[in-house]
Design a protein around this motif. Structure first.
Motif, PDB file in Angstrom:
ATOM      1  N   PRO A  85       0.839  -1.216   0.000  1.00  0.00           N
ATOM      2  CA  PRO A  85       0.000   0.000   0.000  1.00  0.00           C
ATOM      3  C   PRO A  85       0.870   1.260   0.000  1.00  0.00           C
ATOM      4  N   VAL A  86       0.496   2.209  -0.840  1.00  0.00           N
ATOM      5  CA  VAL A  86       1.240   3.477  -0.904  1.00  0.00           C
ATOM      6  C   VAL A  86       0.309   4.689  -0.724  1.00  0.00           C
ATOM      7  N   GLU A  87      -1.006   4.444  -0.735  1.00  0.00           N
ATOM      8  CA  GLU A  87      -1.958   5.549  -0.558  1.00  0.00           C
ATOM      9  C   GLU A  87      -3.218   5.013   0.132  1.00  0.00           C
ATOM     10  N   TRP A  88      -3.732   5.793   1.082  1.00  0.00           N
ATOM     11  CA  TRP A  88      -4.882   5.355   1.868  1.00  0.00           C
ATOM     12  C   TRP A  88      -5.977   6.427   1.814  1.00  0.00           C
ATOM     13  N   ASP A  89      -7.239   6.000   2.002  1.00  0.00           N
ATOM     14  CA  ASP A  89      -8.312   6.988   2.098  1.00  0.00           C
ATOM     15  C   ASP A  89      -8.403   7.494   3.526  1.00  0.00           C
TER      16      ASP A  89
ATOM     17  N   PRO B 283      -6.314   1.125   2.117  1.00  0.00           N
ATOM     18  CA  PRO B 283      -5.421   1.344   0.967  1.00  0.00           C
ATOM     19  C   PRO B 283      -6.216   1.526  -0.312  1.00  0.00           C
ATOM     20  N   ILE B 284      -5.818   2.535  -1.083  1.00  0.00           N
ATOM     21  CA  ILE B 284      -6.475   2.775  -2.363  1.00  0.00           C
ATOM     22  C   ILE B 284      -5.493   2.765  -3.531  1.00  0.00           C
ATOM     23  N   ALA B 285      -4.200   2.689  -3.218  1.00  0.00           N
ATOM     24  CA  ALA B 285      -3.185   2.598  -4.273  1.00  0.00           C
ATOM     25  C   ALA B 285      -2.045   1.706  -3.785  1.00  0.00           C
ATOM     26  N   TYR B 286      -1.474   0.952  -4.722  1.00  0.00           N
ATOM     27  CA  TYR B 286      -0.453  -0.030  -4.363  1.00  0.00           C
ATOM     28  C   TYR B 286       0.757   0.091  -5.300  1.00  0.00           C
TER      29      TYR B 286
ATOM     30  N   ALA C  15       5.058  -5.877   6.622  1.00  0.00           N
ATOM     31  CA  ALA C  15       3.940  -6.425   7.391  1.00  0.00           C
ATOM     32  C   ALA C  15       2.598  -6.012   6.808  1.00  0.00           C
ATOM     33  N   ALA C  16       2.563  -4.882   6.099  1.00  0.00           N
ATOM     34  CA  ALA C  16       1.309  -4.395   5.520  1.00  0.00           C
ATOM     35  C   ALA C  16       1.068  -4.906   4.112  1.00  0.00           C
ATOM     36  N   ALA C  17       1.990  -5.682   3.591  1.00  0.00           N
ATOM     37  CA  ALA C  17       1.866  -6.140   2.209  1.00  0.00           C
ATOM     38  C   ALA C  17       0.640  -7.014   2.024  1.00  0.00           C
ATOM     39  N   GLU C  18       0.110  -6.980   0.839  1.00  0.00           N
ATOM     40  CA  GLU C  18      -1.060  -7.775   0.504  1.00  0.00           C
ATOM     41  C   GLU C  18      -0.790  -8.608  -0.737  1.00  0.00           C
ATOM     42  N   HIS C  19      -1.666  -9.606  -0.903  1.00  0.00           N
ATOM     43  CA  HIS C  19      -1.614 -10.470  -2.099  1.00  0.00           C
ATOM     44  C   HIS C  19      -0.239 -11.110  -2.284  1.00  0.00           C
TER      45      HIS C  19
END
Length: 276
Positions: free
Chosen positions: A85-89, A94-97, A241-245
């Motif tokens: 994640p690089v951008e959050w609402d 997260p809204i951008a990765y 730790a915040a990584a997804e997928h």
């Protein structure tokens, strides 16, 4: 006085003396010829036995080289992908990765014919006459894989090892080699691969008061090539730790489709005899 002078000048018996002298010369010549013949016969026999020893050494080397010519080494690696994640609402969602990948070295595969098959066991080195997998993986990590694989996953190069083997010929071997069984089973074979992946074979036979040695070299063809399609992802070190997928796939072969990474072919065989 006259009779004494006649006796001194008499030639009666000289022909017998000359005949004896001629016979002596003939005997000496005959003895020399006989000694030369015996010596030559010994040399011929010795040369024949030496030829037979080198024939056995050459047969052993060609037997082993033939199996190594069937060898194939394929380097392997795994691929891990993840999204950071690089951008959050405003709710912290997260809204951008940013999309990353990482390649890790896996154990390669090495096979080399049927000669001297090892007992079944774990790993991909089973059935090989020469255990070169560790060295080949180390060379792949040291040379081709630099900058492409994760440093933490690179396998260490153990250096060029000397592998000592004992030739064993059983009843399943061809008739031509079975006839040399007694000598082949007394041979010692050493195998060494250098950093250029050239394989040197040295076969030694101690027999008849001498040490007989023949060497052979096999040269490599091809080299491992990583051709991973990152799909627009950037190379990363590890997921946070915040990584997804997060997904790991493979192992993949580091080779062109349909082609082995590394194979070998016999370059030369040479002999060297050392007096015992």
């Amino acid at each position: 006085m006259k009779k004494l002078t006649q006796k001194l000048h008499s030639q009666r018996g000289a022909s017998i003396l000359l005949a004896l002298l001629f016979l002596l010369v003939c005997m000496m010549v005959a003895a020399s010829v006989l000694m030369a013949a015996v010596s030559n016969a010994g040399k011929i026999r010795s040369n024949y036995e030496e030829q037979q020893r080198y024939l056995a050494l050459s047969s052993a080397l060609r037997l082993v080289a033939g199996e190594i010519e069937k060898a194939e080494y394929t380097a392997r690696y795994t691929a891990t992908t993840w999204d950071e994640p690089v951008e959050w609402d405003e709710d912290g969602i997260p809204i951008a990765y940013a999309h990353y990948y990482r390649l890790d070295q896996a154990e390669g595969a090495f096979s080399c014919g049927d000669l001297g098959a090892l007992p079944p066991g774990p790993g991909l080195n089973d059935g090989c006459i020469v255990p070169l997998l560790e060295e080949l993986d180390g060379l792949f990590a040291k040379k081709e894989a630099q900058g492409e694989l994760s440093p933490g996953s690179l396998k260490a190069y153990p250096g060029s090892k000397v592998h000592t083997l004992t030739m064993t010929i059983d009843g399943t071997t061809s008739t031509a080699l079975s006839s040399l069984k007694d000598r082949l089973n007394k041979m010692q074979l050493t195998v060494q691969m250098d950093e250029g992946r050239r394989i040197r074979l040295i076969c030694t036979l101690t027999e008849g008061g001498g040490v007989y040695r023949m060497e052979a070299e096999l040269t490599p063809k091809g080299a491992p090539v990583i051709s991973y399609n990152a799909g627009g992802r950037s190379q990363g070190s590890a997921p946070s730790a915040a990584a997804e997928h997060i997904s790991t796939s493979g192992p993949f072969d580091a080779a062109e489709p349909g082609k082995p990474s590394v194979t070998w072919e016999l370059a030369w065989i040479a002999k060297e005899a050392t007096a015992g």
